[in-house]
Design a protein around this motif. Structure first.
Motif, PDB file in Angstrom:
ATOM      1  N   LEU A  42    -145.785 108.200  40.441  1.00 56.45           N
ATOM      2  CA  LEU A  42    -145.648 107.133  39.452  1.00 56.45           C
ATOM      3  C   LEU A  42    -144.305 106.424  39.587  1.00 56.45           C
ATOM      4  O   LEU A  42    -144.206 105.209  39.387  1.00 56.45           O
ATOM      5  CB  LEU A  42    -145.808 107.696  38.044  1.00 56.45           C
ATOM      6  N   LEU A 118    -153.630 106.062  31.272  1.00 55.90           N
ATOM      7  CA  LEU A 118    -153.386 105.877  32.702  1.00 55.90           C
ATOM      8  C   LEU A 118    -154.505 105.056  33.327  1.00 55.90           C
ATOM      9  O   LEU A 118    -154.262 104.232  34.214  1.00 55.90           O
ATOM     10  CB  LEU A 118    -153.273 107.238  33.383  1.00 55.90           C
ATOM     11  N   GLU A 121    -153.758 101.500  32.792  1.00 53.31           N
ATOM     12  CA  GLU A 121    -152.749 101.012  33.729  1.00 53.31           C
ATOM     13  C   GLU A 121    -153.363 100.717  35.091  1.00 53.31           C
ATOM     14  O   GLU A 121    -153.037  99.704  35.730  1.00 53.31           O
ATOM     15  CB  GLU A 121    -151.624 102.037  33.883  1.00 53.31           C
ATOM     16  N   GLN A 158    -147.179 102.632  31.237  1.00 51.48           N
ATOM     17  CA  GLN A 158    -146.763 103.883  31.883  1.00 51.48           C
ATOM     18  C   GLN A 158    -145.602 104.529  31.144  1.00 51.48           C
ATOM     19  O   GLN A 158    -145.561 105.753  30.963  1.00 51.48           O
ATOM     20  CB  GLN A 158    -146.373 103.618  33.346  1.00 51.48           C
ATOM     21  N   VAL A 229    -150.865 104.859  41.429  1.00 52.72           N
ATOM     22  CA  VAL A 229    -151.263 105.150  40.046  1.00 52.72           C
ATOM     23  C   VAL A 229    -152.724 105.591  40.000  1.00 52.72           C
ATOM     24  O   VAL A 229    -153.085 106.514  39.263  1.00 52.72           O
ATOM     25  CB  VAL A 229    -151.020 103.931  39.144  1.00 52.72           C
ATOM     26  N   TRP A 233    -154.315 109.135  38.561  1.00 51.39           N
ATOM     27  CA  TRP A 233    -155.416 109.127  37.600  1.00 51.39           C
ATOM     28  C   TRP A 233    -156.591 109.950  38.107  1.00 51.39           C
ATOM     29  O   TRP A 233    -157.155 110.790  37.391  1.00 51.39           O
ATOM     30  CB  TRP A 233    -155.831 107.688  37.317  1.00 51.39           C
TER      31      TRP A 233
END
Length: 254
Positions: A42, A118, A121, A158, A229, A233
């Motif tokens: 991240l 998440l 995002e 985030q 990301v 996830w």
């Protein structure tokens, strides 16, 4: 990858589970195992997104709001409306993302709620990459502002979700406090926490990656933060599935 999104404290994983699973050399809680891997991923995404925003979306940042607020003040002092607009969009997007993600993670089941945040995002970054490709490199006017807003929303989200699940002092989007703590620990004990070094290095590595991609393959630049990301996830989903299978096996044995 093990589930990187456990509760911050308490909850099913226990008060010291997951991100707060061990103590570092200076006696403070720090991530371990899969949670550290996820935090590094991240953070690389953050560094790359900041580089992309600064170099291609108006010379502002998507995660460093201290700098953006300073830039907003500077733009007023120098009467630079373009800089003011970019800084305002970045700050506004970050605020929106933080509010949305903070709302999502409210509740006792931090693991499940953080996973949901998440996912939001990932969606924001995926849309950003799609629009980036559709613009075909022509990032002027509304395109630039829209992409900057999406990037800032993603980073604000985030920030809020990591704050909800990580121990105090751990972040994947802002690092002034972490750098200060690292230096204070070095002076006081002669030692530094490994995860702080890892995350600060990951931020620099992400910025390098974002800059290199913008130079060599501009169309692919947003793919770096989006992919990282998304990987975190998906790793959290795999971790949940494994836990459910283990729980089912234990129940059948009983």
């Amino acid at each position: 990858m093990s589930d990187p999104l456990p509760p911050r404290d308490g909850g099913p994983a226990g008060p010291a589970g997951g991100l707060s699973g061990r103590r570092g050399g200076c006696g403070r809680l720090e991530p371990g195992g899969g949670a550290l891997t996820a935090a590094v991923a991240l953070t690389v995404a953050t560094g790359s997104m900041d580089a992309i925003a600064f170099l291609a979306l108006g010379e502002v940042f998507t995660s460093v709001m201290t700098a953006n607020l300073s830039l907003l003040g500077m733009s007023a002092g120098t009467r630079d409306p373009a800089l003011a607009g970019h800084a305002a969009v970045a700050v506004g997007g970050y605020v929106l993302g933080s509010l949305v993600s903070g709302r999502i993670v409210r509740g006792p089941d931090k693991r499940r709620l953080a996973r949901r945040a998440l996912g939001v995002e990932v969606l924001a970054l995926g849309v950003l990459w799609a629009l980036w490709a559709a613009a075909d490199g022509h990032l002027d006017g509304g395109w630039r502002q829209g992409l900057l807003a999406l990037a800032a929303v993603a980073m604000g989200g985030q920030s809020a979700l990591v704050r909800a699940v990580a121990p105090p002092g751990v972040s994947t989007t802002y690092f002034t406090g972490m750098l200060t703590s690292l230096l204070a620990d070095l002076v006081a004990t002669g030692r530094v926490r490994g995860f702080s070094v890892a995350l600060l290095s990951a931020l620099v590595a992400g910025a390098i990656g974002g800059g290199v991609l913008l130079t060599l393959a501009p169309w692919a630049a947003p793919g770096l933060p989006t992919g990282l990301v998304a990987a975190v996830w998906l790793g959290s989903l795999v971790g949940r599935a494994r836990r459910e299978r283990r729980a089912g096996g234990v129940a059948r044995q009983r």
